[in-house]
Design an enzyme around this catalytic site. Structure first.
Site, PDB file in Angstrom:
ATOM      1  N   GLY A  14      45.546  41.450  34.577  1.00  0.00           N
ATOM      2  CA  GLY A  14      45.245  40.603  35.695  1.00  0.00           C
ATOM      3  C   GLY A  14      45.832  39.119  35.388  1.00  0.00           C
ATOM      4  N   ARG A  94      34.555  35.884  42.791  1.00  0.00           N
ATOM      5  CA  ARG A  94      33.490  35.741  43.619  1.00  0.00           C
ATOM      6  C   ARG A  94      34.031  34.588  44.658  1.00  0.00           C
ATOM      7  NH1 ARG A  94      27.794  34.232  41.220  1.00  0.00           N
ATOM      8  NH2 ARG A  94      28.822  33.407  39.371  1.00  0.00           N
ATOM      9  N   ASN A 107      35.109  46.292  42.192  1.00  0.00           N
ATOM     10  CA  ASN A 107      35.723  46.050  40.920  1.00  0.00           C
ATOM     11  C   ASN A 107      35.331  47.116  40.025  1.00  0.00           C
ATOM     12  OD1 ASN A 107      36.637  43.571  41.640  1.00  0.00           O
ATOM     13  ND2 ASN A 107      35.116  42.476  40.597  1.00  0.00           N
ATOM     14  N   HIS A 187      24.555  38.263  31.893  1.00  0.00           N
ATOM     15  CA  HIS A 187      25.247  37.324  32.661  1.00  0.00           C
ATOM     16  C   HIS A 187      24.956  37.361  34.099  1.00  0.00           C
ATOM     17  CE1 HIS A 187      28.604  34.412  32.790  1.00  0.00           C
ATOM     18  NE2 HIS A 187      29.234  35.289  33.605  1.00  0.00           N
TER      19      HIS A 187
END
Length: 321
Positions: A14, A94, A107, A187
């Site tokens: 990525g 996001r 994802n 998280h």
């Protein structure tokens, strides 16, 4: 001073802001022979790699950066073959108003495909997942790669702890180096700050800030990513997250045995079993060598167990995605 010994290969999947900044940090550490940057946008990783390589004479590092365009059917992954460490940043970031969980389905497909291709070309790699929702994507990457659980872990605690530390330091007007903090758990919403492990100049945090102020800083830490997203309006945080991911990758390649907060597989520690969760882990060659337990207060342990159950329910869902 002799030049550092460079060894091995890191791949960053990525080439968005997060991935490209992670690749830059890994290259500038000058501990890897090669850093590979991949993306599905044709030419983008190659262009960024060329740009990074041209910075080498200025910054004084020798690590070679390689760019590779990959395709949905797994083309282009040959360039990543034999990687020692792979950081997966691929996936959508996001947007304002989105939770990390809103990214789950889209994802999941991306991370599954990436993990399968990594396993095919780098069967001995350690995978560090940073795609959101983090805890769930870490579990998915382990399932999709088929790797032993200690070789797949997620980056979250390093970032959350850094945010907590910065919040405390700026509130008190003290150097960040004088502040120690810790967050465990997930998280996101079930993040568990650990006040008993937080100190300012060696003094317990509770001695320098009142309970209400600490709670305010904890809330700000929990919403740290959303705060950045809301200000940027497009995209999400990447300077602090990439620093965190790169630090973990460096711990692996240098076999540092550093104890780092990570999303790691927990199997009996803290009385919790069978789930990926934010805990302190000793990280070195081969990934997570052990989960490091510390004495928690009753309320901190309760928070950690609640986080484990919340994550467990979501991680069960990803197996079918």
């Amino acid at each position: 001073m002799s030049a550092p010994a460079r060894r091995g290969k890191a791949t960053v999947v990525g080439a968005g802001f997060y991935g490209s900044t992670t690749a830059q940090r890994l290259a500038e550490y000058d501990v890897f022979e090669t850093v590979v940057l991949t993306d599905i946008v044709e030419g983008k990783p190659e262009g960024l790699a060329l740009d990074l390589n041209q910075s080498r004479p200025i910054e004084g590092f020798e690590t070679t950066v390689v760019g590779a365009t990959t395709t949905a059917d797994g083309g282009g992954y040959e360039a990543t073959a034999g990687s020692d460490v792979v950081v997966i940043t691929a996936g959508l970031p996001r947007k304002p108003g989105m939770s990390r969980m809103d990214l789950l389905e889209v994802n999941a497909g991306i991370v599954r495909s990436v993990a399968e291709n990594i396993a095919k070309h780098s069967p001995n790699a350690v995978i560090i997942v940073v795609s959101n929702p983090l805890d769930e994507m870490t579990a998915l990457a382990q399932q999709a790669s088929g790797f032993p659980k200690e070789r797949v872990f997620g980056q979250a605690g390093v970032l959350d702890t850094a945010r907590f530390t910065n919040n405390v330091a700026t509130t008190l007007g003290v150097p960040v180096g004088s502040v120690t903090t810790l967050t465990l758990g997930s998280h996101g919403d079930t993040m568990v700050p650990v006040p008993s492990a937080c100190f300012v100049d060696g003094k317990p945090l509770a001695d320098v800030l009142d309970a209400e102020k600490i709670e305010e800083l904890v809330t700000r830490t929990r919403n740290g990513g959303a705060e950045v997203v809301a200000l940027l309006k497009t995209g999400s945080a990447y300077y602090a997250p990439s620093a965190a991911a790169a630090r973990m990758a460096r711990a692996v390649i240098t076999d540092s045995d550093a104890v780092i907060p990570a999303c790691a597989w927990v199997d009996g520690e803290y009385g919790i079993s069978g789930v990926y969760l934010g805990v302190e882990a000793q990280i070195g060659a081969g990934g997570v060598k052990k989960v490091v337990e510390r004495d928690l207060t009753a309320s901190e342990l309760e928070g950690l167990k609640e986080a484990a159950e919340a994550v467990r329910a979501k991680q069960a869902d990803v197996a079918t995605l």
